[in-house]
Enzyme design. Sequence first.
Site, PDB file in Angstrom:
ATOM      1  N   TYR A   1       4.906  16.092 -23.059  1.00 17.04           N
ATOM      2  CA  TYR A   1       6.587  16.233 -22.994  1.00 17.04           C
ATOM      3  C   TYR A   1       6.843  16.707 -24.372  1.00 17.04           C
ATOM      4  O   TYR A   1       6.398  15.818 -25.458  1.00 17.04           O
ATOM      5  CB  TYR A   1       6.960  14.819 -22.481  1.00 17.04           C
ATOM      6  CG  TYR A   1       6.960  14.711 -20.922  1.00 17.04           C
ATOM      7  CD1 TYR A   1       7.626  15.843 -20.091  1.00 17.04           C
ATOM      8  CD2 TYR A   1       6.603  13.488 -20.536  1.00 17.04           C
ATOM      9  CE1 TYR A   1       7.687  15.683 -18.790  1.00 17.04           C
ATOM     10  CE2 TYR A   1       6.629  13.351 -18.990  1.00 17.04           C
ATOM     11  CZ  TYR A   1       7.219  14.281 -18.232  1.00 17.04           C
ATOM     12  OH  TYR A   1       7.157  14.247 -16.948  1.00 17.04           O
TER      13      TYR A   1
ATOM     14  N   LEU B   1       0.789  -1.126   0.099  1.00 12.86           N
ATOM     15  CA  LEU B   1      -0.125   0.036   0.087  1.00 12.86           C
ATOM     16  C   LEU B   1       0.826   1.140   0.016  1.00 12.86           C
ATOM     17  O   LEU B   1       0.787   2.130   0.893  1.00 12.86           O
ATOM     18  CB  LEU B   1      -1.003   0.000   1.172  1.00 12.86           C
ATOM     19  CG  LEU B   1      -2.131  -0.952   1.043  1.00 12.86           C
ATOM     20  CD1 LEU B   1      -3.046  -0.900   2.132  1.00 12.86           C
ATOM     21  CD2 LEU B   1      -2.914  -1.094  -0.252  1.00 12.86           C
TER      22      LEU B   1
ATOM     23  N   THR C   1       7.902  -5.333 -17.997  1.00 13.39           N
ATOM     24  CA  THR C   1       7.434  -4.207 -18.966  1.00 13.39           C
ATOM     25  C   THR C   1       8.375  -4.124 -20.197  1.00 13.39           C
ATOM     26  O   THR C   1       9.488  -4.958 -20.280  1.00 13.39           O
ATOM     27  CB  THR C   1       7.873  -2.897 -18.380  1.00 13.39           C
ATOM     28  OG1 THR C   1       7.829  -1.685 -19.026  1.00 13.39           O
ATOM     29  CG2 THR C   1       9.358  -2.674 -17.789  1.00 13.39           C
ATOM     30  N   ASP C   2       8.027  -3.656 -21.338  1.00 11.76           N
ATOM     31  CA  ASP C   2       8.487  -3.603 -22.441  1.00 11.76           C
ATOM     32  C   ASP C   2       9.932  -2.726 -22.278  1.00 11.76           C
ATOM     33  O   ASP C   2      10.657  -2.445 -23.384  1.00 11.76           O
ATOM     34  CB  ASP C   2       7.802  -3.321 -23.785  1.00 11.76           C
ATOM     35  CG  ASP C   2       7.071  -1.854 -23.372  1.00 11.76           C
ATOM     36  OD1 ASP C   2       7.189  -1.230 -22.431  1.00 11.76           O
ATOM     37  OD2 ASP C   2       6.412  -1.353 -24.405  1.00 11.76           O
ATOM     38  N   GLU C   3       9.850  -1.744 -21.141  1.00  4.11           N
ATOM     39  CA  GLU C   3      10.651  -0.785 -21.305  1.00  4.11           C
ATOM     40  C   GLU C   3      12.176  -1.367 -20.899  1.00  4.11           C
ATOM     41  O   GLU C   3      13.302  -0.426 -21.202  1.00  4.11           O
ATOM     42  CB  GLU C   3      10.383   0.357 -20.127  1.00  4.11           C
ATOM     43  CG  GLU C   3       9.197   0.935 -20.649  1.00  4.11           C
ATOM     44  CD  GLU C   3       8.997   2.093 -19.480  1.00  4.11           C
ATOM     45  OE1 GLU C   3       9.708   2.869 -19.071  1.00  4.11           O
ATOM     46  OE2 GLU C   3       7.515   2.359 -19.190  1.00  4.11           O
TER      47      GLU C   3
ATOM     48  N   LYS D   1      13.666  -3.185 -13.132  1.00  5.54           N
ATOM     49  CA  LYS D   1      12.918  -4.225 -13.904  1.00  5.54           C
ATOM     50  C   LYS D   1      13.743  -4.951 -14.518  1.00  5.54           C
ATOM     51  O   LYS D   1      13.450  -6.301 -14.474  1.00  5.54           O
ATOM     52  CB  LYS D   1      11.707  -3.685 -14.667  1.00  5.54           C
ATOM     53  CG  LYS D   1      10.425  -2.832 -13.952  1.00  5.54           C
ATOM     54  CD  LYS D   1       9.884  -3.735 -13.130  1.00  5.54           C
ATOM     55  CE  LYS D   1       9.087  -4.799 -13.682  1.00  5.54           C
ATOM     56  NZ  LYS D   1       8.346  -5.738 -12.664  1.00  5.54           N
TER      57      LYS D   1
ATOM     58  N   ASP E   1      10.684  18.249 -22.109  1.00  6.73           N
ATOM     59  CA  ASP E   1      10.979  16.811 -22.105  1.00  6.73           C
ATOM     60  C   ASP E   1      11.633  16.165 -20.992  1.00  6.73           C
ATOM     61  O   ASP E   1      12.287  16.963 -20.262  1.00  6.73           O
ATOM     62  CB  ASP E   1      11.561  16.294 -23.310  1.00  6.73           C
ATOM     63  CG  ASP E   1      11.245  14.943 -23.774  1.00  6.73           C
ATOM     64  OD1 ASP E   1      10.337  14.102 -23.140  1.00  6.73           O
ATOM     65  OD2 ASP E   1      11.444  14.371 -24.919  1.00  6.73           O
ATOM     66  N   ARG E   2      11.420  15.148 -20.444  1.00  4.16           N
ATOM     67  CA  ARG E   2      11.934  14.446 -19.595  1.00  4.16           C
ATOM     68  C   ARG E   2      13.253  14.156 -19.875  1.00  4.16           C
ATOM     69  O   ARG E   2      13.516  13.735 -20.815  1.00  4.16           O
ATOM     70  CB  ARG E   2      10.975  13.421 -18.608  1.00  4.16           C
ATOM     71  CG  ARG E   2      11.081  12.097 -19.505  1.00  4.16           C
ATOM     72  CD  ARG E   2      10.029  11.200 -18.678  1.00  4.16           C
ATOM     73  NE  ARG E   2       9.885   9.840 -19.249  1.00  4.16           N
ATOM     74  CZ  ARG E   2       9.016   9.079 -19.248  1.00  4.16           C
ATOM     75  NH1 ARG E   2       7.709   9.381 -18.660  1.00  4.16           N
ATOM     76  NH2 ARG E   2       8.564   7.895 -19.812  1.00  4.16           N
TER      77      ARG E   2
ATOM     78  N   PHE F   1       2.956  -8.887  -9.321  1.00  4.90           N
ATOM     79  CA  PHE F   1       2.935  -7.451  -9.973  1.00  4.90           C
ATOM     80  C   PHE F   1       3.662  -6.236  -9.176  1.00  4.90           C
ATOM     81  O   PHE F   1       3.771  -5.317  -9.654  1.00  4.90           O
ATOM     82  CB  PHE F   1       1.358  -6.864  -9.680  1.00  4.90           C
ATOM     83  CG  PHE F   1       0.650  -7.816 -10.801  1.00  4.90           C
ATOM     84  CD1 PHE F   1       0.281  -7.217 -11.904  1.00  4.90           C
ATOM     85  CD2 PHE F   1      -0.304  -8.902 -10.199  1.00  4.90           C
ATOM     86  CE1 PHE F   1      -0.240  -8.096 -12.959  1.00  4.90           C
ATOM     87  CE2 PHE F   1      -1.086  -9.550 -11.073  1.00  4.90           C
ATOM     88  CZ  PHE F   1      -1.185  -9.186 -12.287  1.00  4.90           C
ATOM     89  N   ALA F   2       4.001  -6.830  -7.672  1.00  6.34           N
ATOM     90  CA  ALA F   2       4.608  -5.778  -6.740  1.00  6.34           C
ATOM     91  C   ALA F   2       6.074  -4.889  -7.565  1.00  6.34           C
ATOM     92  O   ALA F   2       6.881  -5.750  -7.933  1.00  6.34           O
ATOM     93  CB  ALA F   2       5.081  -6.295  -5.744  1.00  6.34           C
ATOM     94  N   ALA F   3       5.698  -3.699  -7.866  1.00  6.31           N
ATOM     95  CA  ALA F   3       6.905  -2.946  -8.159  1.00  6.31           C
ATOM     96  C   ALA F   3       6.539  -1.451  -8.075  1.00  6.31           C
ATOM     97  O   ALA F   3       5.368  -1.171  -8.179  1.00  6.31           O
ATOM     98  CB  ALA F   3       7.010  -3.447  -9.886  1.00  6.31           C
TER      99      ALA F   3
ATOM    100  N   ARG G   1       4.166   4.850 -28.175  1.00  9.04           N
ATOM    101  CA  ARG G   1       3.988   3.850 -27.492  1.00  9.04           C
ATOM    102  C   ARG G   1       2.890   2.790 -27.702  1.00  9.04           C
ATOM    103  O   ARG G   1       2.018   3.134 -28.759  1.00  9.04           O
ATOM    104  CB  ARG G   1       3.647   4.391 -26.093  1.00  9.04           C
ATOM    105  CG  ARG G   1       4.408   5.237 -25.319  1.00  9.04           C
ATOM    106  CD  ARG G   1       5.693   4.591 -24.950  1.00  9.04           C
ATOM    107  NE  ARG G   1       6.592   5.331 -24.112  1.00  9.04           N
ATOM    108  CZ  ARG G   1       7.640   6.100 -24.736  1.00  9.04           C
ATOM    109  NH1 ARG G   1       7.758   5.959 -26.062  1.00  9.04           N
ATOM    110  NH2 ARG G   1       8.552   6.780 -23.990  1.00  9.04           N
TER     111      ARG G   1
ATOM    112  N   TYR H   1      13.813   3.222 -13.466  1.00 11.40           N
ATOM    113  CA  TYR H   1      12.781   2.496 -13.376  1.00 11.40           C
ATOM    114  C   TYR H   1      12.923   1.252 -14.205  1.00 11.40           C
ATOM    115  O   TYR H   1      12.779  -0.004 -13.694  1.00 11.40           O
ATOM    116  CB  TYR H   1      11.540   2.911 -13.768  1.00 11.40           C
ATOM    117  CG  TYR H   1      10.491   1.813 -14.098  1.00 11.40           C
ATOM    118  CD1 TYR H   1      10.035   0.917 -13.230  1.00 11.40           C
ATOM    119  CD2 TYR H   1       9.925   1.997 -15.545  1.00 11.40           C
ATOM    120  CE1 TYR H   1       9.042   0.154 -13.750  1.00 11.40           C
ATOM    121  CE2 TYR H   1       8.856   0.945 -15.850  1.00 11.40           C
ATOM    122  CZ  TYR H   1       8.495   0.019 -14.626  1.00 11.40           C
ATOM    123  OH  TYR H   1       7.515  -0.926 -15.084  1.00 11.40           O
TER     124      TYR H   1
END
Length: 355
Positions: free
Chosen positions: A215, A33, A132-134, A162, A288-289, A79-81, A222, A158
Amino acid sequence: MIMVTGGAGFIGANFILDWLAPRDEPVINLDKLTYAGNLQNLAALEGDARYLFVQGDIGDAALVGRLLEEHRPRSIVNFAAESHVDRSIHGPEDFIQTNVVGTFRLLEEVRTYWGGLPEADKAAFRFLHVSTDEVYGSLAQEDPPFAETNRYEPNSPYSASKAASDHLVRAYHHTYGLPVLTTNCSNNYGPCQFPEKLIPLVINNALQGKALPIYGDGQQVRDWLYVQDHCSAIRRVLEAGQAGQVYNVGGWNEMPNIEIVNTICALLDELRPDPAGPYSRLITYVKDRPGHDRRYAIDARKIERELGWRPAETFETGIRKTVQWYLDNQDWVSNVASGAYREWLGLHYGDSGNG
């Protein structure tokens, strides 16, 4: 029984609701949580004997070990991330702690539990790691979509965290024989998504007459996957996936961010017109980031070929359902839009995100 970690978050909650809708196999939900975990997402299961919630961290080895021994799940869906790129840029340590150290500790407890199962239960057990695809990095416009064989080239804290967790899961299969499955999905959208992500952020800001921050030039591409399609893919992989394999899950919906925003504006013009004019008037381009990946795209042919899965929703049908859900659930939006959330928007989008 199955055990779900991170089941109070966006994808995890949708998965638990979808899992229990047609079946009676119980679910135990372990969730820390953090800011994006919201038990309101699972309010429909209050008092349901098939569902048990436990607040806790996947990095708490004693708690995880006790839950495994007490409830004896046949499968675990992880799923925890920590999952938001912008947050990882401003505070990477939480991502290392949860996504790398937490996954390691979870795997260690699962390995011990699995090793003590009777042989038939051992063979049937699965640990499904949702990723993730990232992790694959960024694609040029002319590059083919990411396949399961693409090398890992993560570009943000991130995605690097992963990628590390994916490698740990793979290593536990090859070293210890733990029967793991990994899914790498594209951008999810749908009901109950925390409003820091693009689609709910745009819907929420538009309805409040706030700027819609884009951005850079808005041409980042995507692949978009409706969350319930993602849930059905996970169920299928859990049911029939081959241990040790990776399955890329995509929506076959490559689209630049600015097109997503214009689509949402057009739907809101239709469903909730603003007397002040078209919602597209609120579009505002912001800096942009750092290290923003230009394009992600998923080649989802393996899961279709081997497991017979394809998404049921097109982007047009999925985004309409999503916009309608947010219009019908403004109380949910109000409850998550806390002071901390507004501070977060101000930090990352300046005045454009903070009114």
